[in-house]
Design a protein around this motif. Structure first.
Motif, mmCIF file in Angstrom:
data_model
loop_
_atom_site.group_PDB
_atom_site.id
_atom_site.type_symbol
_atom_site.label_atom_id
_atom_site.label_comp_id
_atom_site.label_asym_id
_atom_site.label_seq_id
_atom_site.Cartn_x
_atom_site.Cartn_y
_atom_site.Cartn_z
ATOM 1 N N VAL A 98 -2.536 2.341 -10.255
ATOM 2 C CA VAL A 98 -2.966 1.777 -11.530
ATOM 3 C C VAL A 98 -1.683 1.538 -12.319
ATOM 4 C CG1 VAL A 98 -4.263 2.157 -13.655
ATOM 5 C CG2 VAL A 98 -5.182 2.984 -11.476
ATOM 6 N N LEU A 99 -1.420 0.283 -12.656
ATOM 7 C CA LEU A 99 -0.169 -0.080 -13.333
ATOM 8 C C LEU A 99 -0.321 -0.245 -14.834
ATOM 9 C CD1 LEU A 99 1.116 -2.668 -10.705
ATOM 10 C CD2 LEU A 99 1.903 -0.316 -11.056
ATOM 11 N N GLY A 100 -1.545 -0.177 -15.309
ATOM 12 C CA GLY A 100 -1.794 -0.323 -16.737
ATOM 13 C C GLY A 100 -3.284 -0.321 -17.009
ATOM 14 N N GLU A 101 -3.644 -0.496 -18.251
ATOM 15 C CA GLU A 101 -5.054 -0.464 -18.629
ATOM 16 C C GLU A 101 -5.849 -1.631 -18.057
ATOM 17 O OE1 GLU A 101 -4.922 -0.244 -22.907
ATOM 18 O OE2 GLU A 101 -4.829 1.942 -22.841
ATOM 19 N N HIS A 102 -5.157 -2.698 -17.642
ATOM 20 C CA HIS A 102 -5.817 -3.871 -17.073
ATOM 21 C C HIS A 102 -5.071 -4.416 -15.853
ATOM 22 C CE1 HIS A 102 -7.443 -3.842 -21.213
ATOM 23 N NE2 HIS A 102 -8.541 -4.159 -20.563
ATOM 24 N N ARG A 103 -4.353 -3.540 -15.163
ATOM 25 C CA ARG A 103 -3.582 -4.004 -14.005
ATOM 26 C C ARG A 103 -3.542 -2.924 -12.929
ATOM 27 N NH1 ARG A 103 2.826 -5.067 -13.654
ATOM 28 N NH2 ARG A 103 2.859 -6.100 -11.626
ATOM 29 N N VAL A 104 -3.851 -3.341 -11.703
ATOM 30 C CA VAL A 104 -3.777 -2.461 -10.538
ATOM 31 C C VAL A 104 -3.097 -3.229 -9.406
ATOM 32 C CG1 VAL A 104 -5.857 -1.170 -11.178
ATOM 33 C CG2 VAL A 104 -6.056 -3.138 -9.634
ATOM 34 N N ALA A 105 -2.681 -2.512 -8.385
ATOM 35 C CA ALA A 105 -2.068 -3.159 -7.224
ATOM 36 C C ALA A 105 -2.274 -2.273 -5.997
ATOM 37 C CB ALA A 105 -0.579 -3.401 -7.466
ATOM 38 N N TYR A 106 -2.239 -2.921 -4.840
ATOM 39 C CA TYR A 106 -2.263 -2.146 -3.597
ATOM 40 C C TYR A 106 -1.381 -2.820 -2.553
ATOM 41 C CZ TYR A 106 -5.792 -5.351 -1.580
ATOM 42 O OH TYR A 106 -6.470 -6.451 -1.102
ATOM 43 N N LEU A 107 -0.911 -1.992 -1.614
ATOM 44 C CA LEU A 107 -0.088 -2.479 -0.518
ATOM 45 C C LEU A 107 -0.996 -3.073 0.548
ATOM 46 C CD1 LEU A 107 2.478 0.459 -0.135
ATOM 47 C CD2 LEU A 107 2.754 -1.705 -1.382
ATOM 48 N N ASP A 108 -0.662 -4.268 0.988
ATOM 49 C CA ASP A 108 -1.431 -4.983 2.000
ATOM 50 C C ASP A 108 -0.623 -4.982 3.290
ATOM 51 O OD1 ASP A 108 -3.409 -6.787 3.097
ATOM 52 O OD2 ASP A 108 -1.948 -8.395 2.784
ATOM 53 N N TYR A 109 -1.089 -4.206 4.250
ATOM 54 C CA TYR A 109 -0.406 -4.078 5.533
ATOM 55 C C TYR A 109 -0.840 -5.188 6.482
ATOM 56 C CZ TYR A 109 1.326 0.503 4.171
ATOM 57 O OH TYR A 109 1.978 1.519 3.538
ATOM 58 N N HIS A 110 -0.029 -5.438 7.498
ATOM 59 C CA HIS A 110 -0.377 -6.428 8.503
ATOM 60 C C HIS A 110 -1.749 -6.110 9.082
ATOM 61 C CE1 HIS A 110 3.870 -7.403 8.290
ATOM 62 N NE2 HIS A 110 3.557 -8.550 8.872
ATOM 63 N N GLY A 111 -2.531 -7.141 9.322
ATOM 64 C CA GLY A 111 -3.855 -6.978 9.889
ATOM 65 C C GLY A 111 -4.239 -8.209 10.683
ATOM 66 N N SER A 112 -5.415 -8.154 11.256
ATOM 67 C CA SER A 112 -5.855 -9.221 12.151
ATOM 68 C C SER A 112 -6.214 -10.508 11.418
ATOM 69 C CB SER A 112 -7.050 -8.743 12.969
ATOM 70 O OG SER A 112 -8.097 -8.339 12.106
ATOM 71 N N GLY A 113 -6.405 -10.448 10.126
ATOM 72 C CA GLY A 113 -6.703 -11.639 9.341
ATOM 73 C C GLY A 113 -5.935 -11.611 8.041
ATOM 74 N N ALA A 114 -6.051 -12.701 7.298
ATOM 75 C CA ALA A 114 -5.356 -12.795 6.005
ATOM 76 C C ALA A 114 -6.268 -13.441 4.972
ATOM 77 C CB ALA A 114 -4.062 -13.570 6.173
ATOM 78 N N GLU A 115 -7.535 -13.040 5.000
ATOM 79 C CA GLU A 115 -8.526 -13.653 4.116
ATOM 80 C C GLU A 115 -8.200 -13.425 2.646
ATOM 81 O OE1 GLU A 115 -10.721 -15.602 5.933
ATOM 82 O OE2 GLU A 115 -9.338 -14.741 7.389
ATOM 83 N N THR A 116 -7.872 -12.201 2.276
ATOM 84 C CA THR A 116 -7.593 -11.902 0.871
ATOM 85 C C THR A 116 -6.441 -12.760 0.361
ATOM 86 O OG1 THR A 116 -8.416 -9.638 1.118
ATOM 87 C CG2 THR A 116 -6.997 -10.088 -0.778
ATOM 88 N N ASN A 122 -1.877 -14.729 11.052
ATOM 89 C CA ASN A 122 -2.074 -14.750 9.605
ATOM 90 C C ASN A 122 -1.717 -16.064 8.933
ATOM 91 O OD1 ASN A 122 -0.851 -11.331 9.232
ATOM 92 N ND2 ASN A 122 -2.850 -12.026 9.871
ATOM 93 N N GLU A 123 -1.455 -17.123 9.692
ATOM 94 C CA GLU A 123 -1.083 -18.412 9.087
ATOM 95 C C GLU A 123 -2.179 -18.926 8.160
ATOM 96 O OE1 GLU A 123 1.523 -20.921 9.584
ATOM 97 O OE2 GLU A 123 2.769 -19.274 10.277
ATOM 98 N N VAL A 124 -3.432 -18.871 8.645
ATOM 99 C CA VAL A 124 -4.568 -19.400 7.880
ATOM 100 C C VAL A 124 -5.734 -18.420 7.962
ATOM 101 C CG1 VAL A 124 -3.899 -21.825 8.220
ATOM 102 C CG2 VAL A 124 -5.453 -20.734 9.844
ATOM 103 N N SER A 125 -6.672 -18.592 7.024
ATOM 104 C CA SER A 125 -7.884 -17.788 7.017
ATOM 105 C C SER A 125 -8.845 -18.283 8.099
ATOM 106 C CB SER A 125 -8.565 -17.879 5.650
ATOM 107 O OG SER A 125 -9.187 -19.147 5.498
ATOM 108 N N ILE A 126 -9.956 -17.581 8.281
ATOM 109 C CA ILE A 126 -10.946 -18.016 9.264
ATOM 110 C C ILE A 126 -11.559 -19.365 8.884
ATOM 111 C CG2 ILE A 126 -11.460 -15.711 10.116
ATOM 112 C CD1 ILE A 126 -13.951 -15.658 8.361
#
Length: 183
Positions: free
Chosen positions: A47-65, A172-176
């Motif tokens: 949690v980086l602030g009252e209106h900001r959060v972040a998370y680490l995105d590790y390599h995975g089989s897709g890149a939809e997000t 991870n070049e493109v989404s599904i």
């Protein structure tokens, strides 16, 4: 359901205590697939602030997000209490994926001092939260947390930077739905 003006102490404590959370995104328009992904691993969400959060995105089989955030920025994160009093917290917002090739990436990764490993991180998902709500969670089952899985970390440890770049090109070049992620 209750709306909250900010991520305050009680909400912050609840969110940070959860061993896993869910991320939902979707492409623009009526076509395409809605994506819902479970996330976890201690130290990979802040949690980086009252209106900001972040998370680490590790390599995975897709890149939809990543693809969906590039397309329209819409994102929802959901945290459920699987132990203790029932509760569900949803954070609706606008997100951006800060890719490992972005100059800002290293600065953002440094905000995760308790992350188990940073070698396999392909992006940081940074979210500007504009709607915060919680609801009862009465039907969420009680479950016991046994620990984080280490398979993803072990997989990425065996890869060189060049191997990970080749993986992104292949997977991870493109989404599904064909939206650009790392292309």
């Amino acid at each position: 359901m209750k709306l909250h003006e900010r991520i305050d102490g009680r909400l912050r404590d609840f969110i940070q205590a959860q061993a896993m959370f869910f991320v939902a995104t979707a492409p623009s328009g009526p076509e395409g697939h809605v994506n819902l992904s479970p996330k976890g691993m201690g130290g990979t969400f802040v949690v980086l602030g009252e209106h900001r959060v972040a998370y680490l995105d590790y390599h995975g089989s897709g890149a939809e997000t990543i693809a969906h955030l590039k397309d329209n920025g819409r994102i929802t994160l959901m945290f459920c209490a699987f132990q203790g009093p029932p509760n569900i917290v949803r954070l609706h917002g606008r997100g951006r994926a800060v890719l490992l090739t972005d100059p800002e990436h290293a600065e953002l990764v440094a905000l995760f001092p308790e992350a188990p490993d940073r070698h396999g991180v392909r992006s940081v998902i940074d979210v500007d939260v504009h709607r915060i709500s919680d609801s009862c969670g009465y039907s969420v089952p009680l479950m016991t947390y046994a620990g984080d899985r280490d398979l993803l970390l072990k997989w990425s440890e065996r890869k060189t930077d060049a191997d990970l770049a080749a993986y992104r090109r292949a997977k991870n070049e493109v989404s599904i739905d064909g939206l650009p992620a790392f292309s």
